[in-house]
Design a protein around this motif. Structure first.
Motif, PDB file in Angstrom:
ATOM      1  N   ASP A 125      35.794 -41.473 -34.212  1.00  0.00           N
ATOM      2  CA  ASP A 125      36.836 -40.738 -33.477  1.00  0.00           C
ATOM      3  C   ASP A 125      36.334 -40.396 -32.059  1.00  0.00           C
ATOM      4  O   ASP A 125      37.064 -40.555 -31.074  1.00  0.00           O
ATOM      5  N   TYR A 128      36.008 -43.514 -29.956  1.00  0.00           N
ATOM      6  CA  TYR A 128      37.314 -44.046 -29.535  1.00  0.00           C
ATOM      7  C   TYR A 128      37.908 -43.207 -28.402  1.00  0.00           C
ATOM      8  O   TYR A 128      38.510 -43.736 -27.457  1.00  0.00           O
ATOM      9  N   GLU A 129      37.718 -41.846 -28.500  1.00  0.00           N
ATOM     10  CA  GLU A 129      38.228 -40.965 -27.448  1.00  0.00           C
ATOM     11  C   GLU A 129      37.506 -41.224 -26.116  1.00  0.00           C
ATOM     12  O   GLU A 129      38.064 -41.064 -25.040  1.00  0.00           O
ATOM     13  N   LYS A 131      36.551 -44.082 -25.172  1.00  0.00           N
ATOM     14  CA  LYS A 131      36.885 -45.465 -24.809  1.00  0.00           C
ATOM     15  C   LYS A 131      35.680 -46.393 -24.931  1.00  0.00           C
ATOM     16  O   LYS A 131      35.551 -47.405 -24.231  1.00  0.00           O
ATOM     17  N   PRO A 134      36.971 -50.531 -29.046  1.00  0.00           N
ATOM     18  CA  PRO A 134      38.386 -50.891 -28.939  1.00  0.00           C
ATOM     19  C   PRO A 134      39.198 -50.288 -30.096  1.00  0.00           C
ATOM     20  O   PRO A 134      38.663 -49.897 -31.143  1.00  0.00           O
ATOM     21  N   GLU A 135      40.517 -50.227 -29.899  1.00  0.00           N
ATOM     22  CA  GLU A 135      41.424 -49.648 -30.913  1.00  0.00           C
ATOM     23  C   GLU A 135      41.384 -50.439 -32.213  1.00  0.00           C
ATOM     24  O   GLU A 135      41.470 -49.859 -33.304  1.00  0.00           O
ATOM     25  N   GLN A 136      41.249 -51.743 -32.153  1.00  0.00           N
ATOM     26  CA  GLN A 136      41.235 -52.576 -33.359  1.00  0.00           C
ATOM     27  C   GLN A 136      40.074 -52.207 -34.271  1.00  0.00           C
ATOM     28  O   GLN A 136      40.237 -52.095 -35.493  1.00  0.00           O
ATOM     29  N   TYR A 138      38.508 -49.334 -34.289  1.00  0.00           N
ATOM     30  CA  TYR A 138      38.735 -47.949 -34.744  1.00  0.00           C
ATOM     31  C   TYR A 138      39.685 -47.922 -35.950  1.00  0.00           C
ATOM     32  O   TYR A 138      39.480 -47.174 -36.904  1.00  0.00           O
ATOM     33  N   ARG A 139      40.742 -48.743 -35.880  1.00  0.00           N
ATOM     34  CA  ARG A 139      41.700 -48.779 -36.990  1.00  0.00           C
ATOM     35  C   ARG A 139      41.047 -49.285 -38.283  1.00  0.00           C
ATOM     36  O   ARG A 139      41.423 -48.866 -39.380  1.00  0.00           O
ATOM     37  N   LYS A 142      39.433 -46.365 -39.835  1.00  0.00           N
ATOM     38  CA  LYS A 142      40.453 -45.425 -40.298  1.00  0.00           C
ATOM     39  C   LYS A 142      41.078 -45.910 -41.610  1.00  0.00           C
ATOM     40  O   LYS A 142      41.337 -45.114 -42.532  1.00  0.00           O
TER      41      LYS A 142
END
Length: 365
Positions: A125, A128-129, A131, A134-136, A138-139, A142
């Motif tokens: 987390d 990711y905050e 940067k 990448p979002e991929q 991070y997901r 999750k």
């Protein structure tokens, strides 16, 4: 010696003469045999056969438990009317220690995996905050956290199921509660509170909690001899006589004749089934023994005589018709339907004539 033999001969001769004289005297003074006569009469002749069997519900089910344990609560008793889905009993599960141990181990493993996934998600987390990732990616972490959370809930539910037979999961029906599967009457509740029961599975039938049946739809199940089965047809009318219900007969409609017979005490019997026709006020208990009269043939208002008056000459029927006072002549007749007591006379006899009643014990040729 000759005198002795002559004396014996004379005594024998006198004795025989006396016996013959007595015999002929009695015969001369004996009243002549007077034969009874009867005239033909008009009647209805019904040929029927009888099938023995019992009255049973068309739909009868045995309700069993899905879990093993001890009956903790029993909410019904035999004779009650129940609805589909009505609670019958509650079972207190006696957990299997091996299953409980395995479930606890799985729960501990699920907790450890969940805590690890939680820490990893918290770390990513922050990344990711900032940067950094990448979002991929991070997901992915999750989703892994969500899977570990679901695994933990499943392990908790599994442990509760093993221990109590139910879980906290919303919408899940408790397996330790036994419900009626149909509407009907409870015919039997063979258990009591405190009874140990076993579950129904692929290896055994399980303990029966209750037997439920629809008592408004009853059938007669019986057997009929092979010599009569060929005369039966579906939709024939039956008249049922139930021994436990005096003075009443019930109508039924034949709906099934077995294509294969069964050997019963050396003779072949064919199972049959008939729907019992009931009024709203009628109540028949399951298991009553009954006899079914099945009409095979019928003649209305025909001329008949008693079958016992019939005699045979080389398998041809005849009767002795009175031609004068105690004078009879042999008369060949043509017969029709018989019910075992009366027999139809088709031709050879009129209603005005009188027929000799044979004496009992005289063989008919």
């Amino acid at each position: 010696m000759k005198k002795v033999l002559l004396g014996v001969f004379v005594l024998v001769f006198l004795g025989l003469s006396g016996w013959l004289g007595y015999y002929f005297y009695n015969k001369a003074n004996t009243d002549p045999v007077v034969y009874k006569t009867e005239a033909p009469f008009e009647t209805d002749i019904v040929k029927k056969t009888v099938a023995t069997g019992s009255i049973v519900p068309r739909k009868e089910v045995q309700v069993k438990s899905q879990v093993s344990g001890i009956v903790e609560e029993l909410h019904v008793e035999a004779g009650q009317i129940v609805k589909k889905g009505q609670l019958l009993a509650k079972i207190r599960i006696v957990p299997n220690m091996v299953s409980v141990n395995n479930a606890e181990t799985n729960l501990q493993t699920a907790k450890l995996n969940f805590e690890e996934a939680k820490r990893e998600l918290a770390r990513y987390d922050e990344l990711y905050e900032q940067k950094v990732i990448p979002e991929q990616e991070y997901r992915k972490y999750k989703a892994d956290f969500a899977l570990k959370q679901e695994a933990l809930q499943a392990a908790e539910n599994n442990l509760q199921l093993v221990r109590e037979g139910s879980s906290r999961k919303r919408g899940q029906q408790s397996s330790n509660l036994v419900y009626s599967t149909i509407d009907g009457m409870l015919l039997d509740v063979p258990i009591k509170v405190g009874t140990s029961i076993i579950e129904r599975n692929n290896f055994n039938e399980g303990t029966t909690i209750a037997t439920v049946a629809d008592m408004r739809s009853l059938v007669f199940e019986g057997k009929i001899d092979e010599s009569e089965v060929g005369k039966l047809k579906e939709n024939m009318d039956l008249v049922l006589t139930i021994g436990a219900i005096e003075g009443r007969v019930f109508n039924a409609k034949l709906e099934y004749i077995a294509p294969k017979g069964v050997d019963e005490e050396g003779s072949i019997k064919f199972p049959i089934r008939a729907q019992v026709v009931l009024d709203e006020k009628d109540f028949i208990r399951a298991g009553y023994s009954a006899n079914a009269d099945i009409v095979l043939d019928k003649r209305d208002k025909v001329m008949a005589i008693k079958e016992s008056m019939l005699q045979f000459d080389k398998e041809k029927p005849y009767v002795e018709v009175e031609t004068g006072p105690q004078k009879f002549e042999k008369r060949m007749i043509q017969t029709g339907l018989s019910d075992g007591i009366n027999i139809e006379v088709v031709s050879g006899l009129s209603k005005k004539e009188k027929v000799k009643v044979p004496e009992a014990g005289i063989a008919q040729i």
